[in-house]
Design a protein around this motif. Structure first.
Motif, PDB file in Angstrom:
ATOM      1  N   GLY A 194     -13.113  -0.692  -8.763  1.00  0.00           N
ATOM      2  CA  GLY A 194     -13.098   0.634  -8.169  1.00  0.00           C
ATOM      3  C   GLY A 194     -12.351   0.738  -6.859  1.00  0.00           C
ATOM      4  O   GLY A 194     -12.200   1.820  -6.311  1.00  0.00           O
ATOM      5  N   ALA A 195     -11.889  -0.365  -6.306  1.00  0.00           N
ATOM      6  CA  ALA A 195     -11.188  -0.326  -5.020  1.00  0.00           C
ATOM      7  C   ALA A 195      -9.683  -0.216  -5.260  1.00  0.00           C
ATOM      8  O   ALA A 195      -9.064  -1.141  -5.755  1.00  0.00           O
ATOM      9  CB  ALA A 195     -11.498  -1.579  -4.208  1.00  0.00           C
ATOM     10  N   ALA A 196      -9.131   0.933  -4.942  1.00  0.00           N
ATOM     11  CA  ALA A 196      -7.690   1.127  -5.097  1.00  0.00           C
ATOM     12  C   ALA A 196      -6.968   0.454  -3.938  1.00  0.00           C
ATOM     13  O   ALA A 196      -7.448   0.454  -2.816  1.00  0.00           O
ATOM     14  CB  ALA A 196      -7.367   2.616  -5.121  1.00  0.00           C
ATOM     15  N   ARG A 197      -5.822  -0.122  -4.234  1.00  0.00           N
ATOM     16  CA  ARG A 197      -5.056  -0.803  -3.198  1.00  0.00           C
ATOM     17  C   ARG A 197      -3.626  -0.296  -3.215  1.00  0.00           C
ATOM     18  O   ARG A 197      -3.036  -0.062  -4.253  1.00  0.00           O
ATOM     19  CB  ARG A 197      -5.063  -2.303  -3.438  1.00  0.00           C
ATOM     20  CG  ARG A 197      -6.409  -2.924  -3.161  1.00  0.00           C
ATOM     21  CD  ARG A 197      -6.228  -4.390  -2.879  1.00  0.00           C
ATOM     22  NE  ARG A 197      -7.318  -5.087  -2.276  1.00  0.00           N
ATOM     23  CZ  ARG A 197      -8.565  -5.117  -2.679  1.00  0.00           C
ATOM     24  NH1 ARG A 197      -8.939  -4.434  -3.667  1.00  0.00           N
ATOM     25  NH2 ARG A 197      -9.471  -5.836  -2.066  1.00  0.00           N
ATOM     26  N   SER A 198      -3.059  -0.175  -2.039  1.00  0.00           N
ATOM     27  CA  SER A 198      -1.664   0.212  -1.912  1.00  0.00           C
ATOM     28  C   SER A 198      -0.796  -1.010  -2.181  1.00  0.00           C
ATOM     29  O   SER A 198      -1.148  -2.116  -1.804  1.00  0.00           O
ATOM     30  CB  SER A 198      -1.373   0.698  -0.494  1.00  0.00           C
ATOM     31  OG  SER A 198      -2.200   1.779  -0.165  1.00  0.00           O
ATOM     32  N   ASN A 199       0.341  -0.777  -2.792  1.00  0.00           N
ATOM     33  CA  ASN A 199       1.306  -1.851  -2.956  1.00  0.00           C
ATOM     34  C   ASN A 199       2.198  -1.823  -1.719  1.00  0.00           C
ATOM     35  O   ASN A 199       3.218  -1.141  -1.686  1.00  0.00           O
ATOM     36  CB  ASN A 199       2.115  -1.670  -4.236  1.00  0.00           C
ATOM     37  CG  ASN A 199       3.044  -2.831  -4.472  1.00  0.00           C
ATOM     38  OD1 ASN A 199       3.382  -3.577  -3.548  1.00  0.00           O
ATOM     39  ND2 ASN A 199       3.473  -2.991  -5.703  1.00  0.00           N
ATOM     40  N   LEU A 200       1.787  -2.554  -0.698  1.00  0.00           N
ATOM     41  CA  LEU A 200       2.476  -2.512   0.589  1.00  0.00           C
ATOM     42  C   LEU A 200       3.906  -3.030   0.494  1.00  0.00           C
ATOM     43  O   LEU A 200       4.794  -2.521   1.177  1.00  0.00           O
ATOM     44  CB  LEU A 200       1.688  -3.289   1.635  1.00  0.00           C
ATOM     45  CG  LEU A 200       0.274  -2.764   1.916  1.00  0.00           C
ATOM     46  CD1 LEU A 200      -0.421  -3.632   2.939  1.00  0.00           C
ATOM     47  CD2 LEU A 200       0.319  -1.314   2.362  1.00  0.00           C
ATOM     48  N   ILE A 201       4.136  -4.024  -0.329  1.00  0.00           N
ATOM     49  CA  ILE A 201       5.490  -4.554  -0.479  1.00  0.00           C
ATOM     50  C   ILE A 201       6.415  -3.468  -1.023  1.00  0.00           C
ATOM     51  O   ILE A 201       7.489  -3.219  -0.473  1.00  0.00           O
ATOM     52  CB  ILE A 201       5.503  -5.801  -1.388  1.00  0.00           C
ATOM     53  CG1 ILE A 201       4.705  -6.922  -0.734  1.00  0.00           C
ATOM     54  CG2 ILE A 201       6.934  -6.233  -1.687  1.00  0.00           C
ATOM     55  CD1 ILE A 201       4.450  -8.114  -1.636  1.00  0.00           C
ATOM     56  N   GLU A 202       5.980  -2.804  -2.056  1.00  0.00           N
ATOM     57  CA  GLU A 202       6.795  -1.743  -2.661  1.00  0.00           C
ATOM     58  C   GLU A 202       7.050  -0.597  -1.680  1.00  0.00           C
ATOM     59  O   GLU A 202       8.168  -0.097  -1.560  1.00  0.00           O
ATOM     60  CB  GLU A 202       6.091  -1.210  -3.911  1.00  0.00           C
ATOM     61  CG  GLU A 202       6.866  -0.159  -4.651  1.00  0.00           C
ATOM     62  CD  GLU A 202       6.116   0.297  -5.888  1.00  0.00           C
ATOM     63  OE1 GLU A 202       5.884   1.526  -6.011  1.00  0.00           O
ATOM     64  OE2 GLU A 202       5.769  -0.557  -6.716  1.00  0.00           O
ATOM     65  N   VAL A 203       6.035  -0.204  -0.947  1.00  0.00           N
ATOM     66  CA  VAL A 203       6.166   0.879   0.028  1.00  0.00           C
ATOM     67  C   VAL A 203       7.178   0.506   1.115  1.00  0.00           C
ATOM     68  O   VAL A 203       8.045   1.308   1.486  1.00  0.00           O
ATOM     69  CB  VAL A 203       4.785   1.206   0.651  1.00  0.00           C
ATOM     70  CG1 VAL A 203       4.915   2.119   1.843  1.00  0.00           C
ATOM     71  CG2 VAL A 203       3.864   1.817  -0.387  1.00  0.00           C
ATOM     72  N   ASN A 204       7.102  -0.718   1.620  1.00  0.00           N
ATOM     73  CA  ASN A 204       8.023  -1.154   2.669  1.00  0.00           C
ATOM     74  C   ASN A 204       9.432  -1.364   2.135  1.00  0.00           C
ATOM     75  O   ASN A 204      10.409  -1.126   2.855  1.00  0.00           O
ATOM     76  CB  ASN A 204       7.485  -2.403   3.360  1.00  0.00           C
ATOM     77  CG  ASN A 204       6.319  -2.076   4.257  1.00  0.00           C
ATOM     78  OD1 ASN A 204       6.378  -1.133   5.039  1.00  0.00           O
ATOM     79  ND2 ASN A 204       5.247  -2.828   4.141  1.00  0.00           N
ATOM     80  N   GLU A 205       9.564  -1.798   0.899  1.00  0.00           N
ATOM     81  CA  GLU A 205      10.896  -1.929   0.299  1.00  0.00           C
ATOM     82  C   GLU A 205      11.555  -0.554   0.159  1.00  0.00           C
ATOM     83  O   GLU A 205      12.739  -0.399   0.451  1.00  0.00           O
ATOM     84  CB  GLU A 205      10.810  -2.633  -1.052  1.00  0.00           C
ATOM     85  CG  GLU A 205      10.553  -4.113  -0.917  1.00  0.00           C
ATOM     86  CD  GLU A 205      10.432  -4.837  -2.244  1.00  0.00           C
ATOM     87  OE1 GLU A 205      10.331  -4.169  -3.316  1.00  0.00           O
ATOM     88  OE2 GLU A 205      10.446  -6.084  -2.230  1.00  0.00           O
ATOM     89  N   ARG A 206      10.793   0.428  -0.275  1.00  0.00           N
ATOM     90  CA  ARG A 206      11.345   1.796  -0.377  1.00  0.00           C
ATOM     91  C   ARG A 206      11.756   2.319   0.997  1.00  0.00           C
ATOM     92  O   ARG A 206      12.769   3.002   1.139  1.00  0.00           O
ATOM     93  CB  ARG A 206      10.331   2.735  -1.036  1.00  0.00           C
ATOM     94  CG  ARG A 206      10.262   2.588  -2.530  1.00  0.00           C
ATOM     95  CD  ARG A 206       9.554   3.754  -3.210  1.00  0.00           C
ATOM     96  NE  ARG A 206       8.334   4.172  -2.560  1.00  0.00           N
ATOM     97  CZ  ARG A 206       7.112   3.885  -2.994  1.00  0.00           C
ATOM     98  NH1 ARG A 206       6.935   3.174  -4.074  1.00  0.00           N
ATOM     99  NH2 ARG A 206       6.053   4.329  -2.343  1.00  0.00           N
ATOM    100  N   ALA A 207      10.974   1.998   2.021  1.00  0.00           N
ATOM    101  CA  ALA A 207      11.308   2.440   3.385  1.00  0.00           C
ATOM    102  C   ALA A 207      12.611   1.799   3.853  1.00  0.00           C
ATOM    103  O   ALA A 207      13.467   2.471   4.442  1.00  0.00           O
ATOM    104  CB  ALA A 207      10.161   2.106   4.337  1.00  0.00           C
ATOM    105  N   ALA A 208      12.772   0.511   3.612  1.00  0.00           N
ATOM    106  CA  ALA A 208      14.017  -0.176   3.993  1.00  0.00           C
ATOM    107  C   ALA A 208      15.195   0.412   3.225  1.00  0.00           C
ATOM    108  O   ALA A 208      16.268   0.641   3.796  1.00  0.00           O
ATOM    109  CB  ALA A 208      13.891  -1.675   3.736  1.00  0.00           C
TER     110      ALA A 208
END
Length: 181
Positions: free
Chosen positions: A33-47
């Protein structure tokens, strides 16, 4: 007898479908039940977003400073350092030369803070590294979201040549990264 056999088959079928216990699953980071952000993907999109607006020379280095708290520019966290590492990795994946500033004597590292670059330091450090650009960033924490601002700065004149804003939900992973020094 038929009821008993049906029950035995049902129990045997359940045992064959047995999944990992919730405690075992949590140990490996998958709390039910704990949703997690894909931080790697989010930061790659930002770069990637930063790179879309300004052409950079693949032969000249880029520096990536540690992201800092917006209201305390001399402080960071494990989250700020990890985001910077992920952004630097993406720049390398996109074919840019990223100078690893942690290995350089010319940049003063604050213990447990990472490579903190304030605007007055950008020109000096980038000139010493012969960098064409420096990625700097800040983050602000709310109760439900972490807001991130990235800037690609031309070290000549400290001109911001690209910027990108994004946010990540405050989940258990983000809380742990923020708490770490």
């Amino acid at each position: 007898m038929a009821c008993w056999m049906g029950a035995a088959l049902a129990i045997a079928g359940l045992q064959g479908c047995e999944t990992v216990s919730p405690m075992h699953s949590y140990y490996y980071g998958d709390r039910p039940g704990a949703a997690r952000s894909n931080l790697i993907e989010v930061n790659e999109r930002a770069a990637d977003a930063l790179l879309q607006t300004v052409p950079l020379d693949a032969g000249k280095p880029v520096l990536v400073a540690t992201l800092v708290q917006v209201d305390r520019l001399s402080e960071s966290s494990r989250l700020g350092r990890m985001f910077s590492e992920q952004i630097a990795a993406r720049l390398v994946q996109r074919g840019l030369r990223v100078t690893e500033v942690k290995l350089r004597d010319s940049l003063l590292l604050a213990r447990d803070q990472g490579e903190l670059l304030l605007s007055r330091e950008v020109r000096e450090v980038s000139q010493a590294q012969d960098a064409q650009a420096v990625v700097v960033g800040t983050y602000a924490v709310s109760s439900t979201v972490v807001y991130i601002n990235l800037k690609l700065v031309n070290p000549v004149g400290n001109t911001v040549v690209a910027a990108h804003n994004y946010a990540v939900p405050m989940d258990e992973n983000v809380r742990v990264l923020l708490a770490g020094r």
